[in-house]
Design a protein around this motif. Structure first.
Motif, PDB file in Angstrom:
ATOM      1  N   SER A  11       0.854  -1.186   0.000  1.00  0.00           N
ATOM      2  CA  SER A  11       0.000   0.000   0.000  1.00  0.00           C
ATOM      3  C   SER A  11       0.890   1.236   0.000  1.00  0.00           C
ATOM      4  O   SER A  11       2.059   1.183   0.397  1.00  0.00           O
ATOM      5  CB  SER A  11      -0.925   0.005   1.216  1.00  0.00           C
ATOM      6  OG  SER A  11      -0.158   0.013   2.397  1.00  0.00           O
ATOM      7  N   ALA A  12       0.325   2.342  -0.488  1.00  0.00           N
ATOM      8  CA  ALA A  12       1.079   3.583  -0.574  1.00  0.00           C
ATOM      9  C   ALA A  12       0.118   4.744  -0.507  1.00  0.00           C
ATOM     10  O   ALA A  12      -1.050   4.623  -0.874  1.00  0.00           O
ATOM     11  CB  ALA A  12       1.853   3.644  -1.894  1.00  0.00           C
ATOM     12  N   GLY A  13       0.639   5.879  -0.027  1.00  0.00           N
ATOM     13  CA  GLY A  13      -0.202   7.066   0.040  1.00  0.00           C
ATOM     14  C   GLY A  13       0.619   8.267   0.420  1.00  0.00           C
ATOM     15  O   GLY A  13       1.793   8.163   0.776  1.00  0.00           O
ATOM     16  N   ASP A  22      -3.239  -2.936  -0.742  1.00  0.00           N
ATOM     17  CA  ASP A  22      -3.198  -4.391  -0.938  1.00  0.00           C
ATOM     18  C   ASP A  22      -2.918  -4.816  -2.371  1.00  0.00           C
ATOM     19  O   ASP A  22      -3.622  -5.647  -2.927  1.00  0.00           O
ATOM     20  CB  ASP A  22      -4.537  -5.010  -0.497  1.00  0.00           C
ATOM     21  CG  ASP A  22      -4.633  -5.051   1.021  1.00  0.00           C
ATOM     22  OD1 ASP A  22      -3.559  -5.106   1.657  1.00  0.00           O
ATOM     23  OD2 ASP A  22      -5.751  -4.995   1.551  1.00  0.00           O
ATOM     24  N   VAL A  23      -1.892  -4.225  -2.951  1.00  0.00           N
ATOM     25  CA  VAL A  23      -1.569  -4.570  -4.337  1.00  0.00           C
ATOM     26  C   VAL A  23      -0.551  -5.714  -4.369  1.00  0.00           C
ATOM     27  O   VAL A  23       0.524  -5.621  -3.788  1.00  0.00           O
ATOM     28  CB  VAL A  23      -1.027  -3.338  -5.105  1.00  0.00           C
ATOM     29  CG1 VAL A  23      -0.479  -3.743  -6.469  1.00  0.00           C
ATOM     30  CG2 VAL A  23      -2.116  -2.291  -5.254  1.00  0.00           C
ATOM     31  N   PRO A  56       7.144   1.641   0.267  1.00  0.00           N
ATOM     32  CA  PRO A  56       5.742   1.297   0.506  1.00  0.00           C
ATOM     33  C   PRO A  56       5.347   1.638   1.945  1.00  0.00           C
ATOM     34  O   PRO A  56       6.188   1.626   2.843  1.00  0.00           O
ATOM     35  CB  PRO A  56       5.695  -0.217   0.278  1.00  0.00           C
ATOM     36  CG  PRO A  56       7.092  -0.686   0.459  1.00  0.00           C
ATOM     37  CD  PRO A  56       8.004   0.453   0.136  1.00  0.00           C
ATOM     38  N   ARG A  57       4.082   1.955   2.129  1.00  0.00           N
ATOM     39  CA  ARG A  57       3.588   2.230   3.475  1.00  0.00           C
ATOM     40  C   ARG A  57       3.308   0.905   4.191  1.00  0.00           C
ATOM     41  O   ARG A  57       3.386   0.811   5.400  1.00  0.00           O
ATOM     42  CB  ARG A  57       2.305   3.046   3.346  1.00  0.00           C
ATOM     43  CG  ARG A  57       1.857   3.663   4.627  1.00  0.00           C
ATOM     44  CD  ARG A  57       0.573   4.437   4.398  1.00  0.00           C
ATOM     45  NE  ARG A  57       0.844   5.846   4.134  1.00  0.00           N
ATOM     46  CZ  ARG A  57      -0.122   6.745   3.926  1.00  0.00           C
ATOM     47  NH1 ARG A  57      -1.382   6.363   3.931  1.00  0.00           N
ATOM     48  NH2 ARG A  57       0.179   8.000   3.722  1.00  0.00           N
ATOM     49  N   GLY A  58       2.926  -0.092   3.411  1.00  0.00           N
ATOM     50  CA  GLY A  58       2.692  -1.421   3.987  1.00  0.00           C
ATOM     51  C   GLY A  58       3.039  -2.462   2.942  1.00  0.00           C
ATOM     52  O   GLY A  58       3.157  -2.147   1.754  1.00  0.00           O
TER      53      GLY A  58
END
Length: 253
Positions: A11-13, A22-23, A56-58
């Motif tokens: 996830s990213a933002g 959730d990619v 990435p954030r997650g």
């Protein structure tokens, strides 16, 4: 690890907003993968994550140790007053082997323009110069970010035919981000449809008939998937679109 790059539940933002969630994504050696999606769907963010420009954030991203990326950006901001020729441009950031440089310019069809100023090139010639520069690193993954924006249909078809030929010659995988569904698809092994998350993925045929794809792009002429494929493939599952497209182009077969 067999994939060149693998993203798991990424996830990213920015500034509190989530752009991707959730990619799962991977690209294997020699594969052509096209990522499509509307504006703001996170296509550029995904590219930046994959090449390591943003963290990435997650989730996690794994790259094969021998990964060499050749990156063809959408556009480069170059000062128009800068007297930079095509040949000199290929020497940035470090001087290239002259014979290799000439051979690559020849291969992508811009050798006669070697002494021309970069800022005087047409959109298609400019993208070919960017492509030649990306190929100098002998990449095993070529990434193209909306490379045919601003080209006409014939120009983009020729550009993608060149990419397909280069894949066959070099064995490099190709990752394309595209807004131009009608040209890209015929060469793609896999299409990933993105809209903040992966809506659907598969071969062009699978994605073409996926309801998620149709919901995003509609089913009219502009949303119909593989225009150039129809030249060779007379499946009549989309009988109406088939004729509609040929009529618009005025080239019935």
């Amino acid at each position: 690890m067999t994939s060149l790059i693998e993203a798991a539940a990424v996830s990213a933002g920015f500034a509190g907003g989530t752009v991707l969630r959730d990619v799962d994504f991977h690209i294997d050696p020699g594969e052509i993968v096209t990522v499509v999606g509307p504006n703001g769907s996170g296509k550029s963010t995904l590219l930046r994550l994959l090449v390591g420009a943003i963290p990435p954030r997650g989730g996690r991203i794994t790259r094969r140790p021998d990964l060499r990326v050749g990156y063809v950006p959408q556009r480069l901001s170059i000062d128009p007053t800068l007297p930079l020729t095509v040949s000199r441009f290929l020497d940035l950031p470090r001087p290239a082997d002259r014979a290799e440089k000439l051979a690559l310019m020849d291969r992508v069809g811009i050798r006669p323009l070697a002494a021309h100023p970069l800022t005087g090139l047409s959109g298609g010639q400019y993208q070919r110069a960017l492509l030649a520069r990306a190929l100098l690193t002998r990449p095993n993954l070529l990434i193209l970010d909306e490379a045919t924006q601003g080209m006409d249909q014939r120009g983009s078809a020729e550009f993608y035919a060149l990419i397909e030929a280069l894949r066959a010659e070099t064995g490099a995988a190709v990752l394309m981000v595209s807004h131009e569904l009608h040209v890209v698809m015929s060469a793609s092994d896999r299409v990933v449809c993105l809209n903040g998350h992966v809506c659907c993925e598969g071969t062009p045929e699978i994605v073409r008939s996926a309801p998620e794809y149709r919901a995003l792009f509609g089913t009219g002429t502009h949303g119909a998937l593989a225009l150039y494929r129809h030249e060779h493939d007379h499946s009549h599952e989309h009988h109406h679109h088939h004729h509609q497209q040929h009529d618009e182009r005025g080239t019935g077969t």
